[in-house]
Write a protein that holds these residues in place. Sequence first.
Motif, mmCIF file in Angstrom:
data_model
loop_
_atom_site.group_PDB
_atom_site.id
_atom_site.type_symbol
_atom_site.label_atom_id
_atom_site.label_comp_id
_atom_site.label_asym_id
_atom_site.label_seq_id
_atom_site.Cartn_x
_atom_site.Cartn_y
_atom_site.Cartn_z
ATOM 1 N N UNK A 84 0.811 -1.169 0.023
ATOM 2 C CA UNK A 84 0.072 -0.083 -0.026
ATOM 3 C C UNK A 84 0.934 1.152 -0.060
ATOM 4 N N UNK A 85 0.485 2.101 -0.751
ATOM 5 C CA UNK A 85 1.204 3.483 -0.834
ATOM 6 C C UNK A 85 0.545 4.530 -0.039
ATOM 7 N N UNK A 86 0.993 5.045 0.695
ATOM 8 C CA UNK A 86 0.542 6.033 1.942
ATOM 9 C C UNK A 86 1.206 7.493 1.680
ATOM 10 N N UNK A 87 0.211 8.412 1.474
ATOM 11 C CA UNK A 87 0.996 9.692 1.483
ATOM 12 C C UNK A 87 0.978 10.352 3.129
ATOM 13 N N UNK A 88 1.977 11.107 3.501
ATOM 14 C CA UNK A 88 1.908 11.604 4.725
ATOM 15 C C UNK A 88 2.023 12.942 4.587
ATOM 16 N N UNK A 89 0.939 13.766 5.109
ATOM 17 C CA UNK A 89 0.794 15.175 5.183
ATOM 18 C C UNK A 89 0.879 15.646 6.582
ATOM 19 N N UNK A 90 1.603 16.851 6.554
ATOM 20 C CA UNK A 90 1.787 17.608 7.935
ATOM 21 C C UNK A 90 3.126 17.801 8.499
ATOM 22 N N UNK A 91 3.954 16.850 7.935
ATOM 23 C CA UNK A 91 5.403 16.757 8.195
ATOM 24 C C UNK A 91 6.205 17.980 7.819
ATOM 25 N N UNK A 92 6.821 18.782 8.654
ATOM 26 C CA UNK A 92 7.766 20.028 8.130
ATOM 27 C C UNK A 92 9.149 19.702 7.387
ATOM 28 N N UNK A 93 9.816 18.799 8.035
ATOM 29 C CA UNK A 93 10.970 18.131 7.613
ATOM 30 C C UNK A 93 11.337 16.694 7.754
ATOM 31 N N UNK A 94 12.034 16.303 6.681
ATOM 32 C CA UNK A 94 12.340 15.004 6.794
ATOM 33 C C UNK A 94 13.503 14.474 5.846
ATOM 34 N N UNK A 95 14.411 13.886 6.780
ATOM 35 C CA UNK A 95 14.570 13.661 8.082
ATOM 36 C C UNK A 95 14.650 14.807 9.095
ATOM 37 N N UNK A 96 14.053 14.717 10.235
ATOM 38 C CA UNK A 96 14.023 15.557 11.250
ATOM 39 C C UNK A 96 15.395 16.463 11.203
ATOM 40 N N UNK A 97 15.205 17.667 11.374
ATOM 41 C CA UNK A 97 16.342 18.917 11.536
ATOM 42 C C UNK A 97 17.417 18.857 10.470
ATOM 43 N N UNK A 98 17.243 18.113 9.303
ATOM 44 C CA UNK A 98 18.186 18.077 8.351
ATOM 45 C C UNK A 98 18.491 19.528 7.818
ATOM 46 N N UNK A 99 17.175 20.043 7.377
ATOM 47 C CA UNK A 99 17.104 21.189 6.910
ATOM 48 C C UNK A 99 16.384 22.404 7.823
ATOM 49 N N UNK A 100 15.388 21.974 8.311
ATOM 50 C CA UNK A 100 14.347 22.932 8.966
ATOM 51 C C UNK A 100 14.809 23.026 10.422
ATOM 52 N N UNK A 101 14.413 24.194 10.903
ATOM 53 C CA UNK A 101 14.688 24.319 12.369
ATOM 54 C C UNK A 101 13.315 24.242 13.260
ATOM 55 N N UNK A 102 12.281 24.290 12.437
ATOM 56 C CA UNK A 102 10.991 24.430 13.408
ATOM 57 C C UNK A 102 10.203 23.144 13.340
ATOM 58 N N UNK A 103 10.936 21.927 13.699
ATOM 59 C CA UNK A 103 10.622 20.589 13.462
ATOM 60 C C UNK A 103 10.153 20.315 15.084
ATOM 61 N N UNK A 104 9.178 19.261 15.119
ATOM 62 C CA UNK A 104 8.700 19.185 16.328
ATOM 63 C C UNK A 104 8.454 17.378 16.563
ATOM 64 N N UNK A 105 7.734 17.087 17.395
ATOM 65 C CA UNK A 105 7.395 15.694 17.802
ATOM 66 C C UNK A 105 7.098 14.712 16.611
ATOM 67 N N UNK A 106 5.970 15.418 15.807
ATOM 68 C CA UNK A 106 5.796 14.696 14.537
ATOM 69 C C UNK A 106 6.736 14.261 13.614
ATOM 70 N N UNK A 107 7.573 15.080 13.262
ATOM 71 C CA UNK A 107 8.851 14.711 12.521
ATOM 72 C C UNK A 107 9.846 13.561 13.095
ATOM 73 N N UNK A 108 9.966 13.532 14.346
ATOM 74 C CA UNK A 108 10.650 12.434 15.068
ATOM 75 C C UNK A 108 9.765 11.325 15.140
ATOM 76 N N UNK A 109 8.513 11.268 15.340
ATOM 77 C CA UNK A 109 7.766 10.228 15.364
ATOM 78 C C UNK A 109 7.800 9.394 13.890
ATOM 79 N N UNK A 110 7.524 10.470 13.007
ATOM 80 C CA UNK A 110 7.549 9.584 11.638
ATOM 81 C C UNK A 110 8.974 8.947 11.284
#
Length: 168
Positions: free
Chosen positions: A1-27
């Motif tokens: 199954x192919x699943x789209x994930x919406x709402x993630x600000x940066x993946x992997x977390x903290x690689x580029x963005x700085x306003x990352x939270x628990x969602x990104x780490x969770x994913x």
Amino acid sequence: MKIVVLGCKDYPPFKYGRDVGGLEVFLYNILPILKNHQFLIVTRKYGNAKKYENIESVDVYRVNFVNLSLFKTISFNFLAFFLLLNKKYDLIWAHEPVAGFFAFFLSVIKRKPYLLHIHSNGSYEPGPFSRKIGLKILETISFVHPKKVIYVSEKLKQRFKVPGIIVP
């Protein structure tokens, strides 16, 4: 199954963005475990980040956004929405009401189900009245017909008063 994930600000977390939270780490921690599925994540494009890359079997697409506090989340989700109109997938996994708002419309247009995963208090959090009203409108639409609502706590489930399951 192919699943789209919406709402993630940066993946992997903290690689580029700085306003990352628990969602990104969770994913980042959960997606490698879910090997039976393919994932497509749309994130914000910061600086010199690539527009597309595959990271440990996760397709990561990055879109531009308006980097102003009131427009950052909406502009990012709006552009992610248009990108996803041309992609193939089986399920939409939306995290938080703004992503859920866009998931609702993608679900209707693409005829694909969506899951709504609630991690925070949304419109119940302290903040300006205009923000609370905006979030309340987005929440109302995002809760219209998800296949399932997932809450991270019993308190959130009680606050939103919409049936769902709890996955702490």
